[in-house]
Design a protein around this motif. Structure first.
Motif, PDB file in Angstrom:
ATOM      1  N   ASP A   1      54.153  19.163  41.046  1.00  0.00           N
ATOM      2  CA  ASP A   1      52.673  19.185  40.814  1.00  0.00           C
ATOM      3  C   ASP A   1      52.414  18.992  42.563  1.00  0.00           C
ATOM      4  O   ASP A   1      51.266  18.888  42.719  1.00  0.00           O
ATOM      5  CB  ASP A   1      52.034  18.352  40.257  1.00  0.00           C
ATOM      6  CG  ASP A   1      52.483  16.765  40.527  1.00  0.00           C
ATOM      7  OD1 ASP A   1      53.395  16.592  41.006  1.00  0.00           O
ATOM      8  OD2 ASP A   1      51.820  15.972  39.950  1.00  0.00           O
ATOM      9  N   LYS A   2      53.232  19.208  43.310  1.00  0.00           N
ATOM     10  CA  LYS A   2      53.103  18.701  44.818  1.00  0.00           C
ATOM     11  C   LYS A   2      53.098  20.158  45.639  1.00  0.00           C
ATOM     12  O   LYS A   2      53.870  21.094  45.374  1.00  0.00           O
ATOM     13  CB  LYS A   2      54.496  17.895  45.399  1.00  0.00           C
ATOM     14  CG  LYS A   2      54.236  17.689  46.961  1.00  0.00           C
ATOM     15  CD  LYS A   2      53.141  16.758  46.981  1.00  0.00           C
ATOM     16  CE  LYS A   2      53.280  16.323  48.850  1.00  0.00           C
ATOM     17  NZ  LYS A   2      51.752  15.631  48.982  1.00  0.00           N
ATOM     18  N   GLU A   3      52.072  20.115  46.600  1.00  0.00           N
ATOM     19  CA  GLU A   3      52.012  21.040  47.497  1.00  0.00           C
ATOM     20  C   GLU A   3      51.561  20.468  48.624  1.00  0.00           C
ATOM     21  O   GLU A   3      50.628  19.722  48.884  1.00  0.00           O
ATOM     22  CB  GLU A   3      51.334  22.222  47.100  1.00  0.00           C
ATOM     23  CG  GLU A   3      51.163  23.313  47.923  1.00  0.00           C
ATOM     24  CD  GLU A   3      50.202  24.664  47.273  1.00  0.00           C
ATOM     25  OE1 GLU A   3      50.181  25.494  48.004  1.00  0.00           O
ATOM     26  OE2 GLU A   3      49.851  24.319  46.223  1.00  0.00           O
ATOM     27  N   PHE A   4      51.915  21.136  50.164  1.00  0.00           N
ATOM     28  CA  PHE A   4      51.570  20.665  51.320  1.00  0.00           C
ATOM     29  C   PHE A   4      50.019  21.230  51.539  1.00  0.00           C
ATOM     30  O   PHE A   4      49.733  22.290  51.295  1.00  0.00           O
ATOM     31  CB  PHE A   4      52.292  21.206  52.333  1.00  0.00           C
ATOM     32  CG  PHE A   4      53.600  20.550  52.607  1.00  0.00           C
ATOM     33  CD1 PHE A   4      54.216  19.174  52.195  1.00  0.00           C
ATOM     34  CD2 PHE A   4      54.920  21.207  52.710  1.00  0.00           C
ATOM     35  CE1 PHE A   4      55.174  18.686  52.066  1.00  0.00           C
ATOM     36  CE2 PHE A   4      55.990  20.907  53.034  1.00  0.00           C
ATOM     37  CZ  PHE A   4      56.440  19.360  52.403  1.00  0.00           C
ATOM     38  N   SER A   5      49.325  20.337  52.281  1.00  0.00           N
ATOM     39  CA  SER A   5      47.825  20.794  52.500  1.00  0.00           C
ATOM     40  C   SER A   5      47.749  21.792  53.537  1.00  0.00           C
ATOM     41  O   SER A   5      48.721  22.170  54.084  1.00  0.00           O
ATOM     42  CB  SER A   5      47.027  19.423  52.877  1.00  0.00           C
ATOM     43  OG  SER A   5      47.433  18.998  54.255  1.00  0.00           O
ATOM     44  N   LYS A   6      46.442  22.543  53.737  1.00  0.00           N
ATOM     45  CA  LYS A   6      46.335  23.459  54.530  1.00  0.00           C
ATOM     46  C   LYS A   6      46.693  23.032  55.939  1.00  0.00           C
ATOM     47  O   LYS A   6      47.284  23.625  57.009  1.00  0.00           O
ATOM     48  CB  LYS A   6      44.992  24.243  54.377  1.00  0.00           C
ATOM     49  CG  LYS A   6      44.944  25.208  55.491  1.00  0.00           C
ATOM     50  CD  LYS A   6      43.399  25.800  55.215  1.00  0.00           C
ATOM     51  CE  LYS A   6      42.984  27.022  56.032  1.00  0.00           C
ATOM     52  NZ  LYS A   6      41.843  27.489  55.776  1.00  0.00           N
ATOM     53  N   LYS A   7      46.298  21.818  56.253  1.00  0.00           N
ATOM     54  CA  LYS A   7      46.428  21.307  57.662  1.00  0.00           C
ATOM     55  C   LYS A   7      47.650  21.126  57.902  1.00  0.00           C
ATOM     56  O   LYS A   7      48.346  21.133  59.169  1.00  0.00           O
ATOM     57  CB  LYS A   7      45.563  19.723  57.831  1.00  0.00           C
ATOM     58  CG  LYS A   7      44.001  20.263  57.975  1.00  0.00           C
ATOM     59  CD  LYS A   7      43.429  18.729  58.253  1.00  0.00           C
ATOM     60  CE  LYS A   7      41.971  18.843  58.344  1.00  0.00           C
ATOM     61  NZ  LYS A   7      41.256  17.544  58.867  1.00  0.00           N
ATOM     62  N   GLN A   8      48.522  20.248  57.072  1.00  0.00           N
ATOM     63  CA  GLN A   8      50.117  20.253  57.253  1.00  0.00           C
ATOM     64  C   GLN A   8      50.751  21.472  57.243  1.00  0.00           C
ATOM     65  O   GLN A   8      51.575  21.485  58.375  1.00  0.00           O
ATOM     66  CB  GLN A   8      50.585  19.506  55.884  1.00  0.00           C
ATOM     67  CG  GLN A   8      50.135  18.055  55.704  1.00  0.00           C
ATOM     68  CD  GLN A   8      50.478  17.517  54.429  1.00  0.00           C
ATOM     69  OE1 GLN A   8      50.537  18.298  53.301  1.00  0.00           O
ATOM     70  NE2 GLN A   8      50.689  16.227  54.314  1.00  0.00           N
ATOM     71  N   LYS A   9      50.406  22.428  56.717  1.00  0.00           N
ATOM     72  CA  LYS A   9      51.123  23.714  56.652  1.00  0.00           C
ATOM     73  C   LYS A   9      50.809  24.482  58.252  1.00  0.00           C
ATOM     74  O   LYS A   9      51.733  25.041  58.620  1.00  0.00           O
ATOM     75  CB  LYS A   9      50.620  24.854  55.721  1.00  0.00           C
ATOM     76  CG  LYS A   9      51.137  24.342  54.314  1.00  0.00           C
ATOM     77  CD  LYS A   9      50.570  25.619  53.315  1.00  0.00           C
ATOM     78  CE  LYS A   9      51.027  25.135  51.758  1.00  0.00           C
ATOM     79  NZ  LYS A   9      50.543  25.925  50.830  1.00  0.00           N
ATOM     80  N   ASN A  10      49.619  24.220  58.633  1.00  0.00           N
ATOM     81  CA  ASN A  10      49.317  24.616  60.089  1.00  0.00           C
ATOM     82  C   ASN A  10      50.174  24.071  61.021  1.00  0.00           C
ATOM     83  O   ASN A  10      50.485  24.602  62.040  1.00  0.00           O
ATOM     84  CB  ASN A  10      47.656  24.480  60.293  1.00  0.00           C
ATOM     85  CG  ASN A  10      46.838  25.388  59.474  1.00  0.00           C
ATOM     86  OD1 ASN A  10      47.138  26.522  58.984  1.00  0.00           O
ATOM     87  ND2 ASN A  10      45.463  25.057  59.276  1.00  0.00           N
ATOM     88  N   ILE A  11      50.553  22.775  60.910  1.00  0.00           N
ATOM     89  CA  ILE A  11      51.305  22.035  61.748  1.00  0.00           C
ATOM     90  C   ILE A  11      52.719  22.500  61.802  1.00  0.00           C
ATOM     91  O   ILE A  11      53.304  22.730  62.858  1.00  0.00           O
ATOM     92  CB  ILE A  11      50.980  20.602  61.549  1.00  0.00           C
ATOM     93  CG1 ILE A  11      49.827  19.898  61.811  1.00  0.00           C
ATOM     94  CG2 ILE A  11      52.127  19.885  62.239  1.00  0.00           C
ATOM     95  CD1 ILE A  11      49.768  18.384  61.563  1.00  0.00           C
ATOM     96  N   LEU A  12      53.242  22.860  60.486  1.00  0.00           N
ATOM     97  CA  LEU A  12      54.486  23.405  60.361  1.00  0.00           C
ATOM     98  C   LEU A  12      54.468  24.654  61.063  1.00  0.00           C
ATOM     99  O   LEU A  12      55.614  25.168  61.607  1.00  0.00           O
ATOM    100  CB  LEU A  12      54.838  23.585  59.011  1.00  0.00           C
ATOM    101  CG  LEU A  12      55.133  22.372  58.203  1.00  0.00           C
ATOM    102  CD1 LEU A  12      55.073  22.452  56.578  1.00  0.00           C
ATOM    103  CD2 LEU A  12      56.311  21.551  58.804  1.00  0.00           C
ATOM    104  N   LYS A  13      53.642  25.505  61.068  1.00  0.00           N
ATOM    105  CA  LYS A  13      53.496  26.909  61.580  1.00  0.00           C
ATOM    106  C   LYS A  13      53.471  26.868  62.973  1.00  0.00           C
ATOM    107  O   LYS A  13      54.197  27.416  63.657  1.00  0.00           O
ATOM    108  CB  LYS A  13      52.258  27.629  61.051  1.00  0.00           C
ATOM    109  CG  LYS A  13      52.079  28.976  61.494  1.00  0.00           C
ATOM    110  CD  LYS A  13      50.817  29.613  61.000  1.00  0.00           C
ATOM    111  CE  LYS A  13      50.880  31.160  61.501  1.00  0.00           C
ATOM    112  NZ  LYS A  13      49.460  31.809  61.164  1.00  0.00           N
ATOM    113  N   LEU A  14      52.649  25.829  63.610  1.00  0.00           N
ATOM    114  CA  LEU A  14      52.796  25.652  64.933  1.00  0.00           C
ATOM    115  C   LEU A  14      54.227  25.231  65.538  1.00  0.00           C
ATOM    116  O   LEU A  14      54.455  25.859  66.672  1.00  0.00           O
ATOM    117  CB  LEU A  14      51.647  24.460  65.372  1.00  0.00           C
ATOM    118  CG  LEU A  14      50.299  25.120  65.812  1.00  0.00           C
ATOM    119  CD1 LEU A  14      49.346  23.917  66.130  1.00  0.00           C
ATOM    120  CD2 LEU A  14      50.255  25.907  67.052  1.00  0.00           C
ATOM    121  N   LEU A  15      54.632  24.329  64.759  1.00  0.00           N
ATOM    122  CA  LEU A  15      56.127  23.996  65.319  1.00  0.00           C
ATOM    123  C   LEU A  15      57.036  24.940  65.321  1.00  0.00           C
ATOM    124  O   LEU A  15      57.814  25.101  66.248  1.00  0.00           O
ATOM    125  CB  LEU A  15      56.774  22.969  64.163  1.00  0.00           C
ATOM    126  CG  LEU A  15      56.000  21.492  64.061  1.00  0.00           C
ATOM    127  CD1 LEU A  15      56.713  20.818  62.856  1.00  0.00           C
ATOM    128  CD2 LEU A  15      56.362  20.826  65.443  1.00  0.00           C
TER     129      LEU A  15
END
Length: 263
Positions: free
Chosen positions: A186-200
């Motif tokens: 039931d886990k999923e990264f948040s939109k903000k977390q995904k945006n940070i991963l995308k920037l990396l």
């Protein structure tokens, strides 16, 4: 007679403190992790390049304790940052590398990090606005670790491959991994977390680590405990006493960013 008595008392106290600090060694978490990695790489037929990818700093097989600087592992007390080298020595034999080949790999890596300083520094200055956006997002985030590799993502103790999972860590274990894992359905990264991963990914940074002093290590590449990349500090001060990063060289690039190589 008195002096002899006090010496005995001191020896008893120091022995007692030592045993309290390293009680976990009796549970052999280190050996369980080592055997787990041996078996895992064997079962999955993990090639050397994949093993090296997953054993980079902050990837899923990085065994370094994050919160203590000394740890009992295998046969003695080690500095936390030296554990990966100890493990690498054993795995290099598994992959049929000679002692010379194994010991030369970190030297080649560190030389690459030093030689690419100009190229990487120019890239940072060219993409400075995006790097500033990344550091702002990381500082505002409540998370400490972000990892974005080709086949695995990580935020703190949550990993994502084909599914989300985490290690089951015993409360008294100093290590960030274990021989047991748990699927998080039931886990999923948040939109903000995904945006940070995308920037990396856009900035060719595979991992980011926020220190307890508010600084940010942005890792371009890593080999066992070695790494090179950028360090950000809002006060423009380089952090050189972090237990996870033994700084070999560093150079200030602008008011807030440094280029570093750590061995």
């Amino acid at each position: 007679m008195k002096s002899t008595f006090f010496v005995i008392i001191l020896i008893f106290i120091s022995s007692s403190l030592f045993s309290q600090d390293y009680l976990y060694k009796l549970k052999e978490y280190d050996l369980k992790i080592f055997n787990y990695l041996i078996e895992k790489t064997k079962t999955d037929s993990t090639p050397l390049d994949k093993y090296l990818e997953f054993s980079k700093p902050f990837s899923k097989w990085d065994i370094r304790p994050l919160n203590i600087n000394k740890v009992w592992a295998i046969d003695t007390i080690h500095s936390a940052s030296t554990i990966p080298n100890f493990i690498w020595g054993s795995f290099s034999k598994k992959y049929n590398l000679t002692e010379s080949q194994a010991s030369n790999k970190p030297n080649v890596f560190l030389k690459k990090g030093t030689n690419r300083k100009k190229e990487n520094s120019e890239f940072l200055n060219k993409k400075l606005k995006k790097f500033e956006k990344l550091t702002k997002s990381l500082i505002e985030s409540s998370n400490q670790i972000f990892l974005n590799q080709k086949s695995i993502l990580r935020i703190d103790d949550i990993y994502k491959e084909n599914y989300y999972w985490t290690y089951i860590i015993p409360k008294d274990s100093p290590f960030p991994i274990s021989n047991k894992t748990k699927i998080l359905s039931d886990k999923e990264f948040s939109k903000k977390q995904k945006n940070i991963l995308k920037l990396l990914s856009e900035l060719k940074i595979y991992a980011a680590y926020k220190t307890d002093k508010g600084g940010l290590y942005l890792l371009i590449d890593g080999f066992t405990d070695n790494s090179y990349g950028f360090y950000f500090n809002s006060d423009g001060i380089m952090e050189i006493n972090n237990d996870l990063f033994q700084i070999m060289t560093h150079e200030q690039l602008n008011s807030n960013f440094f280029y570093y190589v750590a061995n």
